[in-house]
Write a protein that holds these residues in place. Structure first.
Motif, PDB file in Angstrom:
ATOM      1  N   PHE A 102      28.124  -3.861  23.447  1.00 50.20           N
ATOM      2  CA  PHE A 102      28.891  -4.796  22.593  1.00 50.20           C
ATOM      3  C   PHE A 102      29.289  -3.963  21.283  1.00 50.20           C
ATOM      4  CE2 PHE A 102      28.529  -8.614  24.642  1.00 50.20           C
ATOM      5  CZ  PHE A 102      27.432  -8.522  25.460  1.00 50.20           C
ATOM      6  N   SER A 157      33.890  -8.878  23.150  1.00 49.57           N
ATOM      7  CA  SER A 157      33.177  -9.675  24.407  1.00 49.57           C
ATOM      8  C   SER A 157      32.211  -9.059  25.537  1.00 49.57           C
ATOM      9  CB  SER A 157      34.370 -10.425  25.389  1.00 49.57           C
ATOM     10  OG  SER A 157      35.459  -9.253  25.537  1.00 49.57           O
ATOM     11  N   GLY A 158      32.268  -7.686  25.089  1.00 47.80           N
ATOM     12  CA  GLY A 158      31.373  -6.840  25.786  1.00 47.80           C
ATOM     13  C   GLY A 158      31.933  -6.244  27.053  1.00 47.80           C
ATOM     14  N   TYR A 180      26.018  -1.923  20.241  1.00 44.13           N
ATOM     15  CA  TYR A 180      24.840  -2.470  20.657  1.00 44.13           C
ATOM     16  C   TYR A 180      24.991  -2.188  22.185  1.00 44.13           C
ATOM     17  CZ  TYR A 180      23.584  -4.512  16.294  1.00 44.13           C
ATOM     18  OH  TYR A 180      23.096  -4.660  14.766  1.00 44.13           O
ATOM     19  N   GLN A 191      22.622  -3.965  25.679  1.00 37.54           N
ATOM     20  CA  GLN A 191      21.694  -4.788  26.209  1.00 37.54           C
ATOM     21  C   GLN A 191      21.374  -4.535  27.504  1.00 37.54           C
ATOM     22  OE1 GLN A 191      23.247  -8.921  26.513  1.00 37.54           O
ATOM     23  NE2 GLN A 191      21.168  -9.816  26.179  1.00 37.54           N
ATOM     24  N   GLU A 229      25.033  -3.885  29.182  1.00 28.79           N
ATOM     25  CA  GLU A 229      26.371  -4.356  28.743  1.00 28.79           C
ATOM     26  C   GLU A 229      26.220  -3.658  27.355  1.00 28.79           C
ATOM     27  OE1 GLU A 229      26.895  -8.430  29.039  1.00 28.79           O
ATOM     28  OE2 GLU A 229      28.902  -8.378  28.654  1.00 28.79           O
ATOM     29  N   LEU A 258      19.450  -7.569  22.405  1.00 27.45           N
ATOM     30  CA  LEU A 258      20.513  -6.241  22.080  1.00 27.45           C
ATOM     31  C   LEU A 258      19.677  -5.332  21.039  1.00 27.45           C
ATOM     32  CD1 LEU A 258      22.379  -8.810  22.884  1.00 27.45           C
ATOM     33  CD2 LEU A 258      24.109  -7.558  20.909  1.00 27.45           C
TER      34      LEU A 258
END
Lengths: 115, 113
Positions: free
Chosen positions: A90, A107-108, A36, A38, A88, A44
């Motif tokens: 994920f 945790s990204g 994903y 963001q 970001e 997301l």
């Protein structure tokens, strides 16, 4: 315990550089895998997914990921990043036999692309 | 876009007060989820629902309750808000096999002072 690890927490690249973000998972069973993205201030969005078949999957915006079962990895790649890829990222997993379909997230990784 | 809205989008509240966040979907999906997003932790599942009045706990459910009286609405309640519950809360829906994907709402930023 079920978990997802993203080892790169922050990545800084210049435009046109190649990108590879690592993702490793620990899960006792067959999995579905997801990436994903963001963008700043947004929710997301699904970038790509792997359920079965060809372990090299292609997603939106030129991203791709490779599932390597023996390494429990699902790394994200892009040959040439753009400033607009700043976001970001994920990695997530769910168990194919899990009827709740709930996701376990890493945790990204924050990616900053410098123009 | 799976037609997911969340309300409110931003909220500031005081410690000890009750807070309810609402998630609304328009596409009749059976599965709905509440996650919280905190720096360094990614998204963590609070509660989820697999149908009207059918809910279950996630990994960080302490201090939260949920209710689902209609397919389209999934409510998250903080009975007595604490500063540790300051976070961004995302609602999600899941499609079901053969294509299992989660789609997320726009999020609610909650600050507990």
């Amino acid at each position: 315990a079920q978990s997802v690890s993203q080892h790169n927490h922050h990545v800084i690249l210049s435009e046109a550089a190649s990108l590879e973000l690592g993702c490793n998972y620990s899960y006792g069973g067959t999995v579905n895998l997801f990436w994903y993205v963001q963008y700043p201030g947004q929710h997301l969005q699904l970038l790509l997914k792997y359920f079965s078949g060809d372990p090299l999957v292609k997603g939106i915006k030129g991203f791709e990921a490779e599932f390597i079962k023996s390494k429990f990895s699902f790394n994200l790649r892009k040959p040439s990043v753009q400033w607009s890829d700043t976001a970001e990222y994920f990695c997530a997993v769910n168990g194919r036999m899990d009827s709740s379909y709930k996701l376990i997230f890493g945790s990204g990784t924050r990616l900053l692309v410098r123009p | 876009d799976a037609g997911i809205t969340q309300s409110p989008r931003h909220k500031v509240t005081e410690t000890g007060t009750p807070v309810t966040l609402r998630c609304h979907q328009t596409e009749n999906h059976r599965y709905m989820y509440w996650y919280r997003q905190d720096p360094g932790h990614g998204l963590r599942l609070i509660h989820y629902s697999y149908g009207v009045k059918d809910t279950d706990k996630g990994e960080v459910s302490d201090g939260y309750s949920v209710s689902r009286s209609k397919t389209e609405d999934f409510l998250l309640t903080l009975e007595s808000a604490t500063s540790s519950q300051t976070s961004v809360y995302f609602c999600a829906i899941s499609t079901t096999p053969p294509g299992v994907e989660q789609y997320f709402g726009p999020g609610t930023r909650l600050t507990v002072t």
